[in-house]
Design an enzyme around this catalytic site. Sequence first.
Site, PDB file in Angstrom:
ATOM      1  N   LYS A  49       0.821  -1.233   0.000  1.00 57.19           N
ATOM      2  CA  LYS A  49       0.000   0.000   0.000  1.00 57.19           C
ATOM      3  C   LYS A  49       0.841   1.263   0.000  1.00 57.19           C
ATOM      4  O   LYS A  49       0.481   2.264  -0.606  1.00 57.19           O
ATOM      5  CB  LYS A  49      -0.955   0.018   1.186  1.00 57.19           C
ATOM      6  CG  LYS A  49      -0.254   0.115   2.513  1.00 57.19           C
ATOM      7  CD  LYS A  49      -1.194  -0.026   3.679  1.00 57.19           C
ATOM      8  CE  LYS A  49      -0.405  -0.408   4.914  1.00 57.19           C
ATOM      9  NZ  LYS A  49       0.402  -1.634   4.820  1.00 57.19           N
ATOM     10  N   VAL A 108      -5.419  -2.741   0.279  1.00 52.17           N
ATOM     11  CA  VAL A 108      -6.420  -2.073   1.123  1.00 52.17           C
ATOM     12  C   VAL A 108      -7.313  -3.111   1.782  1.00 52.17           C
ATOM     13  O   VAL A 108      -7.891  -3.962   1.113  1.00 52.17           O
ATOM     14  CB  VAL A 108      -7.291  -1.097   0.294  1.00 52.17           C
ATOM     15  CG1 VAL A 108      -8.360  -0.459   1.174  1.00 52.17           C
ATOM     16  CG2 VAL A 108      -6.424  -0.019  -0.346  1.00 52.17           C
ATOM     17  N   LYS A 149      -4.196   3.928   2.698  1.00 54.56           N
ATOM     18  CA  LYS A 149      -5.286   3.151   2.110  1.00 54.56           C
ATOM     19  C   LYS A 149      -6.388   4.075   1.601  1.00 54.56           C
ATOM     20  O   LYS A 149      -7.009   3.804   0.570  1.00 54.56           O
ATOM     21  CB  LYS A 149      -5.825   2.165   3.148  1.00 54.56           C
ATOM     22  CG  LYS A 149      -4.806   1.066   3.502  1.00 54.56           C
ATOM     23  CD  LYS A 149      -5.207   0.298   4.751  1.00 54.56           C
ATOM     24  CE  LYS A 149      -4.203  -0.801   5.097  1.00 54.56           C
ATOM     25  NZ  LYS A 149      -4.409  -1.342   6.459  1.00 54.56           N
TER      26      LYS A 149
END
EC number: 1.1.1.3
Lengths: 426, 426
Positions: B105, B132, B205
């Site tokens: 991420k 995510v 995220k």
Amino acid sequence: MVSKKIAILGLGTVGQGVFRVLRDHQAKITSQLHHALEVKKIFVRSPEKVTEEFSSQAEIVTDYQEIIADPDIDIVVEVMGGIDFAKQCIEGALQAGKAVVTANKDLICEHGAALSQLAETKELDLRFEAAVAGGIPILNTLRNSFAGDDVTEILGILNGTSNFIISEMTENGSSYQEALAKAQKLGFAEADPSADVDGLDAGRKAVILAKMGFGISLNLDDVMIKGISDLNAVDIEIAKNLGYVIKSLAVLDRQGENFACEVQSFLLEKSHPLAMVKQEMNAVYTKSKAGGEMMFYGPGAGELPTGVAVVSDIIQVAKNQENDDYQVFANYRLDEKVHLSAQANYPYYYRLAIQNQSQGLKTLLGLLNQEGLSINHLGNYQEGVLYILTSPGSYSSHKAIAKQLESAQGVELLASYPIFNEEKED
Amino acid sequence: MVSKKIAILGLGTVGQGVFRVLRDHQAKITSQLHHALEVKKIFVRSPEKVTEEFSSQAEIVTDYQEIIADPDIDIVVEVMGGIDFAKQCIEGALQAGKAVVTANKDLICEHGAALSQLAETKELDLRFEAAVAGGIPILNTLRNSFAGDDVTEILGILNGTSNFIISEMTENGSSYQEALAKAQKLGFAEADPSADVDGLDAGRKAVILAKMGFGISLNLDDVMIKGISDLNAVDIEIAKNLGYVIKSLAVLDRQGENFACEVQSFLLEKSHPLAMVKQEMNAVYTKSKAGGEMMFYGPGAGELPTGVAVVSDIIQVAKNQENDDYQVFANYRLDEKVHLSAQANYPYYYRLAIQNQSQGLKTLLGLLNQEGLSINHLGNYQEGVLYILTSPGSYSSHKAIAKQLESAQGVELLASYPIFNEEKED
């Protein structure tokens, strides 16, 4: 930008939703494709009922052959419902080389395997995301996101009408009849609600989930189905005091070679994620070997949510066609055989009328004992009415006990429900 | 059956999970493909730490160029974490014509746009579902199932460590320090938990969700981020008595041209679907124009759930390669410009120390009044400490009030949180 041409069969709630979603979200849809999507023809039976909103934008036809025979049409969207005629139209479309999207759970439950086979033979897409849980993208998720995982359990609140009625009875203490009347008034239940409240609708969706989640082909007859029309507010109240809610669940449970698929009311612990699914909402809860527990929550019906699910299928088909490609949607096949059982083993809740407590309990314990079961919890609801929670037992054990109680002296079984417990025994 | 060859970069928790999921779910995976999937090479920095479980099944390499240069390898799986070296490896793999799957991420937040662009230029897949919410397939869902719908709001419980700590404080009345220690003991928090509890992890995220859900490109600096380390059990208790839970939420909110993206603790109504998300679980709640409200709930981390998410990407890539095809994963582009605001308008919860109630309230009301705000609810927590719920106001208004309270006589602001209300004003 060249258009890809769509035909819609049926202009009821879902058909209108599909049309409006395609119209109102054009900017986003077009940004993902090399084509615009255009509804060229709409098939209806009663063209006099079609309003200007639709007839000004698409050609209204009353002979579906005009759609099948139209070489411009790339994608046929079947949202009429019903089985035989819908099947004939879809077969015709596939034979004519057109991809098909449908929202028709009755049809897919009954003929999904044959239609998928035909689509595969013709190298065409056949998608039906909207057939289960309306706006919740559960079939795509089972197909794609669980592709590397083995699902062991699916629990679904799949019928918004039933969940609305139970929710009203639970939150407001309404009777079943009052709650049903309210559901009908608000448009969550039809004038004849039987397919919903008798569990058939959820049963059909369970058949589709068995295929998409487990690769297991079932018939509707393989699903044990009990509706909610005999639900009594008393049991909801007792359950609440014991820390449970009552929910009508579709349960698909795989334990090694054993597979059970059923739809009925369960006592469910208040802390379970599905316990918070209220009113007309739907949810699908999954357990899988690697992923653990997940839940997918959303609207199970409605013009626009169902329309979005259909349109997401249309967009996927359009992307595939732009790549000269197609995908088999129901493509997870299980080779092994499973042993179908009516129900996994559960503890049960019984509510009983007992005239003489010591005599009645003796009779009850005798019957439980014959099946190897015992009482884990006992409470008095009111004079002469008590409830028990049993140890876990098979469906046949509980059925045998219920059968014997019919002729027992001084003990009457007023209600019984299995208790869903994630840590259930086998 | 011919094998498709995979290389894994990194053999930490996620790398091991990917390996094990591929090994343990082979039957199902193979049933969906024309190829078996085989891990040919694994890149690690410390080969002496690799156990027999892995080294007996794949070649362990310490030079990633051996993977880039290997013409047999079709798919490179990057699960090392970190930014610069991971970026170099992924660029190398794409340049060499290999599809890439990553769970990184940090990297996708920072360089996702450039890497996606490179993959598109090379006509290769670059997928990152696991970046995510770990096991929850939210990016695929936003990409595919919302393809015909416009998302207006995403709320996420995206950091399992933070949610575990808040959950412990809420359920067991623990202090922040006690809850953090327990999270560390159970492996839900690292020795240095700062990226989690300071909100950076959730912020990254959120940047990815802004792109996948709204087509909006943000930098991490665009996200207003507040961590949970100053959370006090007193506020959780007061909130509970008012019918709220406190949750650390990522909020992405689009109102026409205005877009706000932030991570911080909110008061959230107990009846909100996200309120039931406890312990280390994650969830993403969406609102969209046609679909209405949905929620996707599941494990946000963990070896096997994250492994399954990575493997679902690998299977999709393998299917695409079998069709000589690829898909742009982050393919929804928004043309319109949005106006970025720090935060949507919310009512706030303030806890205040007030020495002289009538004098203190007069000061407070004066400050609120200057910003056009009023008190909707007021309660006493204990002698000299009270709490209020304000009318909705902008972030700058609340910030100005907090600033002025710093120098106010006899009134001290002890804590303040926005109140998330689905029916919020603009």
